[in-house]
Design a protein around this motif. Structure first.
Motif, short mmCIF file in Angstrom:
data_model
loop_
_atom_site.label_atom_id
_atom_site.label_comp_id
_atom_site.label_asym_id
_atom_site.label_seq_id
_atom_site.Cartn_x
_atom_site.Cartn_y
_atom_site.Cartn_z
N ARG A 5 0.83 -1.21 0.00
CA ARG A 5 0.00 0.00 0.00
C ARG A 5 0.86 1.25 0.00
NH1 ARG A 5 -2.42 3.59 -1.19
NH2 ARG A 5 -4.33 4.50 -0.35
N THR A 57 -7.44 0.89 -3.15
CA THR A 57 -8.16 0.87 -1.87
C THR A 57 -7.22 1.28 -0.74
OG1 THR A 57 -7.68 -1.50 -1.60
CG2 THR A 57 -9.76 -0.91 -2.65
N SER A 58 -7.45 0.77 0.45
CA SER A 58 -6.61 1.08 1.61
C SER A 58 -5.84 -0.17 2.04
CB SER A 58 -7.50 1.53 2.78
OG SER A 58 -8.36 0.47 3.19
N ALA A 59 -4.84 0.04 2.91
CA ALA A 59 -4.05 -1.10 3.40
C ALA A 59 -4.92 -2.05 4.21
CB ALA A 59 -2.88 -0.58 4.26
N THR A 99 -7.09 -3.98 1.83
CA THR A 99 -6.24 -4.91 1.08
C THR A 99 -5.90 -6.12 1.92
OG1 THR A 99 -5.27 -3.09 -0.20
CG2 THR A 99 -4.05 -5.16 -0.13
N THR A 158 -17.52 1.18 1.61
CA THR A 158 -16.27 1.81 1.19
C THR A 158 -16.58 2.95 0.24
OG1 THR A 158 -15.05 -0.25 1.42
CG2 THR A 158 -14.05 1.46 0.06
N ALA A 188 -1.96 0.02 10.26
CA ALA A 188 -2.13 1.02 9.21
C ALA A 188 -2.58 2.37 9.75
CB ALA A 188 -3.14 0.52 8.17
N LEU A 201 0.28 4.57 8.30
CA LEU A 201 -0.13 5.17 7.02
C LEU A 201 -1.19 6.25 7.18
CD1 LEU A 201 -0.31 1.92 4.84
CD2 LEU A 201 1.60 3.53 5.04
N GLU A 247 -4.28 5.93 8.13
CA GLU A 247 -5.62 5.50 7.73
C GLU A 247 -6.54 5.45 8.94
OE1 GLU A 247 -5.43 1.85 5.60
OE2 GLU A 247 -4.22 2.67 3.96
N SER A 248 -7.83 5.43 8.66
CA SER A 248 -8.81 5.38 9.75
C SER A 248 -9.69 4.16 9.58
CB SER A 248 -9.68 6.65 9.75
OG SER A 248 -10.37 6.77 8.51
#
Length: 310
Positions: A38, A102-104, A107, A153, A270, A274, A276-277
């Protein structure tokens, strides 16, 4: 002096202990694979670069085993070999493409989370293996989790990324069945997958089908080194070897299911790594898929009274 015998080694077969230990390593290494894939764009590497580094490292390290592997291939069934090779460049490109869209967390969730569904489906279609009711319910929970991730998503690329990741899950399920039937040992699997994949990735880069910062001379060498350590050594060597060992010792269904626990680790890491939420949709999907995987792993493979072929 009094000696005390431990009961655990006698109660649990050695091959089961080896398989469980291998699965534990797989969960951690798969999580690092999802996170590093990612983060590919931020590292300044293309998908072709990542594939070259990912497969070149094990190909070079295990080059002394190439002659032995090629001799073993003479007795391998072409269909089984084709399934094994799916774990190389085909799966990697699908996984990297899906990670880009997409997101980690998603994924790491969808690919291993859907592998048990696809393995069970392929076994039913190919060998007509029946499935216990509890496992059917568990797989239904996984499917519901996938549906939740697709529904909640956001963003225009979400559904497309989910479709790509589902394709990656199907490819890995087919590879899992191939590993369970191959005559190659774990080292042989890594060798043949790595050689064919790095050659294919180099061909795609040289012909400019896929762009390459490595061939253009613009890639940062420190980034390449870090990626080689995480993907080449961690994923290319260790995770592949551990997964093969797990399948050989536990069969194909349990490793495919237990590997889906890696999304928990991926989703948690993540967030700080990264930025992310974890939204409501992803949380629901995570709960459904992980619960389904846990029930699947703890349930009998077939209805009572029926044997389960390996």
């Amino acid at each position: 002096m009094t000696t005390f015998a431990l009961s655990l080694p006698r109660a649990v077969p050695r091959r089961t202990l080896v398989g469980v230990a291998a699965l534990t390593a797989v969960v951690m290494l798969w999580s690092s694979f999802a996170l590093s894939t990612r983060a590919l764009e931020g590292a300044g590497l293309t998908m072709a670069d990542a594939a070259i580094v990912r497969f070149a490292v094990p190909a070079v390290v295990l080059s002394p085993w190439i002659p032995r592997t090629l001799r073993t291939l003479r007795t391998e069934r072409p269909t089984v070999l084709a399934l094994v090779l799916l774990a190389g460049l085909p799966h990697f490109l699908l996984f990297a493409w899906g990670a880009h869209l997409t997101s980690a967390a998603l994924t790491g969730l969808l690919v291993p989370g859907t592998v048990p569904v696809f393995v069970t489906l392929l076994l039913f279609l190919c060998v007509r293996r029946t499935v216990s009711r509890r496992r059917v319910l568990a797989l239904a929970a996984v499917v519901a989790g996938v549906a939740a991730s697709a529904l909640f998503t956001g963003g225009p690329t979400g559904p497309g990324g989910i479709a790509v990741l589902l394709a990656a899950g199907l490819v890995w399920a087919a590879y899992t069945l191939g590993v369970a039937r191959t005559r190659l040992d774990p080292v042989g699997v890594i060798v043949i997958v790595s050689i064919t994949s790095v050659a294919s990735a180099l061909l795609l880069a040289v012909t400019e089908v896929l762009p390459s910062a490595l061939l253009a001379g613009t890639a940062d060498l420190s980034t390449v080194g870090s990626y080689a350590l995480v993907q080449g050594v961690g994923t290319g060597l260790l995770s592949t070897a551990c997964y093969v060992v797990a399948v050989k010792n536990l069969g194909s269904s349990l490793p495919a299911a237990a590997g889906a626990l890696s999304p928990v680790l991926t989703a948690v890491v993540a967030v700080p790594l990264l930025g992310e939420s974890l939204g409501l949709g992803l949380g629901v999907a995570l709960a459904l898929i992980v619960t389904g995987v846990a029930v699947f792993a703890l349930s009998p493979a077939t209805p009572s009274g029926q044997s389960t072929p390996r």
